[in-house]
Design a protein around this motif. Structure first.
Motif, PDB file in Angstrom:
ATOM      1  N   GLU A  35      43.244  -5.888  77.959  1.00 26.71           N
ATOM      2  CA  GLU A  35      41.857  -6.230  78.247  1.00 26.71           C
ATOM      3  C   GLU A  35      41.753  -6.845  79.652  1.00 26.71           C
ATOM      4  O   GLU A  35      40.888  -6.490  80.443  1.00 26.71           O
ATOM      5  CB  GLU A  35      41.375  -7.229  77.196  1.00 26.71           C
ATOM      6  N   LEU A  38      42.261  -4.115  82.351  1.00 25.93           N
ATOM      7  CA  LEU A  38      41.078  -3.285  82.592  1.00 25.93           C
ATOM      8  C   LEU A  38      40.025  -4.082  83.360  1.00 25.93           C
ATOM      9  O   LEU A  38      39.376  -3.562  84.265  1.00 25.93           O
ATOM     10  CB  LEU A  38      40.519  -2.765  81.258  1.00 25.93           C
ATOM     11  N   LYS A  39      39.898  -5.351  82.973  1.00 21.88           N
ATOM     12  CA  LYS A  39      38.955  -6.228  83.659  1.00 21.88           C
ATOM     13  C   LYS A  39      39.302  -6.345  85.150  1.00 21.88           C
ATOM     14  O   LYS A  39      38.418  -6.247  86.010  1.00 21.88           O
ATOM     15  CB  LYS A  39      39.010  -7.621  82.987  1.00 21.88           C
ATOM     16  N   LYS A  41      40.877  -4.278  87.024  1.00 24.24           N
ATOM     17  CA  LYS A  41      40.532  -3.011  87.703  1.00 24.24           C
ATOM     18  C   LYS A  41      39.028  -2.967  87.942  1.00 24.24           C
ATOM     19  O   LYS A  41      38.558  -2.659  89.044  1.00 24.24           O
ATOM     20  CB  LYS A  41      40.996  -1.836  86.828  1.00 24.24           C
ATOM     21  N   LYS A  42      38.285  -3.290  86.883  1.00 25.47           N
ATOM     22  CA  LYS A  42      36.826  -3.178  86.917  1.00 25.47           C
ATOM     23  C   LYS A  42      36.207  -4.080  87.996  1.00 25.47           C
ATOM     24  O   LYS A  42      35.293  -3.675  88.701  1.00 25.47           O
ATOM     25  CB  LYS A  42      36.274  -3.559  85.535  1.00 25.47           C
ATOM     26  N   ILE A  43      36.718  -5.328  88.091  1.00 21.00           N
ATOM     27  CA  ILE A  43      36.107  -6.247  89.061  1.00 21.00           C
ATOM     28  C   ILE A  43      36.807  -6.169  90.431  1.00 21.00           C
ATOM     29  O   ILE A  43      36.550  -6.971  91.314  1.00 21.00           O
ATOM     30  CB  ILE A  43      36.068  -7.711  88.544  1.00 21.00           C
ATOM     31  N   GLU A  48      44.615   0.035  91.353  1.00 19.65           N
ATOM     32  CA  GLU A  48      44.989   0.842  90.186  1.00 19.65           C
ATOM     33  C   GLU A  48      45.810  -0.008  89.218  1.00 19.65           C
ATOM     34  O   GLU A  48      46.234  -1.119  89.563  1.00 19.65           O
ATOM     35  CB  GLU A  48      45.777   2.078  90.606  1.00 19.65           C
ATOM     36  N   ASP A 127      38.751 -13.215  85.665  1.00 22.97           N
ATOM     37  CA  ASP A 127      37.431 -13.693  86.094  1.00 22.97           C
ATOM     38  C   ASP A 127      37.522 -14.949  86.951  1.00 22.97           C
ATOM     39  O   ASP A 127      36.613 -15.259  87.719  1.00 22.97           O
ATOM     40  CB  ASP A 127      36.566 -14.038  84.871  1.00 22.97           C
TER      41      ASP A 127
END
Lengths: 280, 280
Positions: A35, A38-39, A41-43, A48, A127
């Motif tokens: 989790e 992926l976070k 990568k997303k932010i 990669e 975060d």
């Protein structure tokens, strides 16, 4: 240069963010917590992600281990085994002695750099990462003379780019100093929090009566329990010495209060207040 | 209304500053420290100063005692003796029980208001005062039912103007809560500072290794020794209970570390971390 960040939390994520403007660098992430990965990568913490360690290590020129100390000790020999001669691995663990001992017996010891960023917040996870975390902060390099000079210089350049200034000391010295200055702060903060929570069952009362002073003193109790339980055990001997010294100090003040020795109490507090000359 | 501020430091000075825009109020200062008194006049904390207590009290409608608890206990009966029936006196001391006991036996008890502002910084003196110190901060009124209602309402209006919200509790309850939430924070901070200073003789090393965490945890050790030695003794019984509870908690964690009980340590830290849900 390809940099693999193992552990895309506050520290690993901030290191990557701090360097992302450099066009000569690419960043990838690896984390057992899918989790978080992926976070990250997303932010945009990393470009990669890898789900498998072997291909991740193969891709990288430099590998940064920004995970709890216990995990570093398990993973470091495994990664060193896989390294080709041009690659290096850095750890950002908060204790250094047992990690360096783990590395010392490895034939690729000179491809390893032991580093401790004196920076952080009480928050954790992807975060919590931010670009400026390391600006004007101290990065301690431990037993640096055991690392290949070329690789050390490559990494020092990255660290300075991220905002760090560098200091060097032995891993033993590091752990001795940090037991008192950092680890003990965390212990007293968690203990204060537990003492108050056990006494005051009503959160509303705590909130109403807590000035900024209480808030500041227990701030570190918000830190990651998994990370800190690992640190306390990794630096066990020094941490226990710190606790004994702290208890002795506390009992000295306790006795002065018991005996109503107001002048001596004031003197005790004056001694402690000298810290303001150091920290400003 | 004429307000006399006795003790023109951080708290007294900030109270005056917070209300200076009200055209119906005049502020005068009294302080045994003549240098502080002149400073307070010079930087505009008060409009005028008195060098003699009798004329100062005679001038005032309301008197605010913003001085250490021990001094409040000495001065309060002397001031009450001098009051005419329209005047009132407020104390801003950080402990309340012994102060209220001192007042309880006085025939003018109903002209006294016991209040504790949950606000402050680690700085002290007139220079440390600032206008916004009390905005959205809690002012605890203790044993408020013993004060004449009209005088209480007059003062409550001033307090709200200064930015406070008000809560009420008994003086005993106040001291019990504060021993844990505030006084113990100061004790652990001073003790941590002394422990580190005794171990690390080199201030440069402390500065280089101190992350923001250490800084936050020892911040309260910068507070005024005179004020805090007095508080610890005034609330002695509760403070000593707090220290005993704290030592018990510390020894619990110490034992877990000694026995390498990593899961239990993590659990202990998780319990302490609950504080983040309360303080956000």
């Amino acid at each position: 240069m390809n940099i693999l960040i193992v552990g895309v939390g506050l520290i690993g994520g901030s290191f990557s963010l701090a360097l992302k403007d450099r066009s000569d660098l690419s960043f990838a992430g690896f984390d057992l917590d899918q989790e978080a990965l992926l976070k990250a990568k997303k932010i945009g913490l990393v470009d990669e992600v890898f789900s498998e360690m072997n291909s991740a290590v193969k891709w990288a020129d430099g590998i940064v281990l920004a995970i709890p100390v216990k995990a570093i000790k398990e993973l470091l020999p495994v990664i060193l085994d896989k390294l080709e001669s041009h690659q290096f691995v850095v750890d950002f663990g908060s204790t250094k002695n047992t990690i360096c001992e783990t590395a010392d017996s490895h034939e690729k010891r000179d491809q390893f750099i032991a580093a401790h960023p004196i920076a952080g917040t009480e928050h954790s996870g992807p975060d919590a990462a931010f670009k400026e975390l390391f600006v004007d902060k101290n990065l301690i390099l431990c037993d640096a003379e055991k690392t290949d000079l070329h690789k050390l210089m490559l990494f020092e350049d990255l660290a300075k780019s991220a905002g760090f200034y560098l200091t060097k000391m032995s891993a033993k010295e590091h752990d001795r100093h940090l037991a008192y200055i950092s680890h003990l702060s965390h212990i007293t903060s968690y203990v204060l929090s537990n003492t108050v929570l056990n006494k005051e069952k009503d959160g509303e009362v705590i909130l109403d009566l807590a000035g900024s002073g209480f808030e500041s003193t227990v701030r570190l109790a918000k830190s990651s329990p998994r990370m800190w339980s690992s640190i306390f055990l990794e630096n066990k001997e020094m941490v226990l010495k710190g606790i004994v010294a702290y208890k002795k100090e506390l009992e000295q003040l306790e006795t002065l209060i018991e005996n109503n020795e107001e002048d001596a109490i004031e003197e005790y507090l004056e001694e402690g207040r000298v810290i303001r000359k150091i920290l400003k």
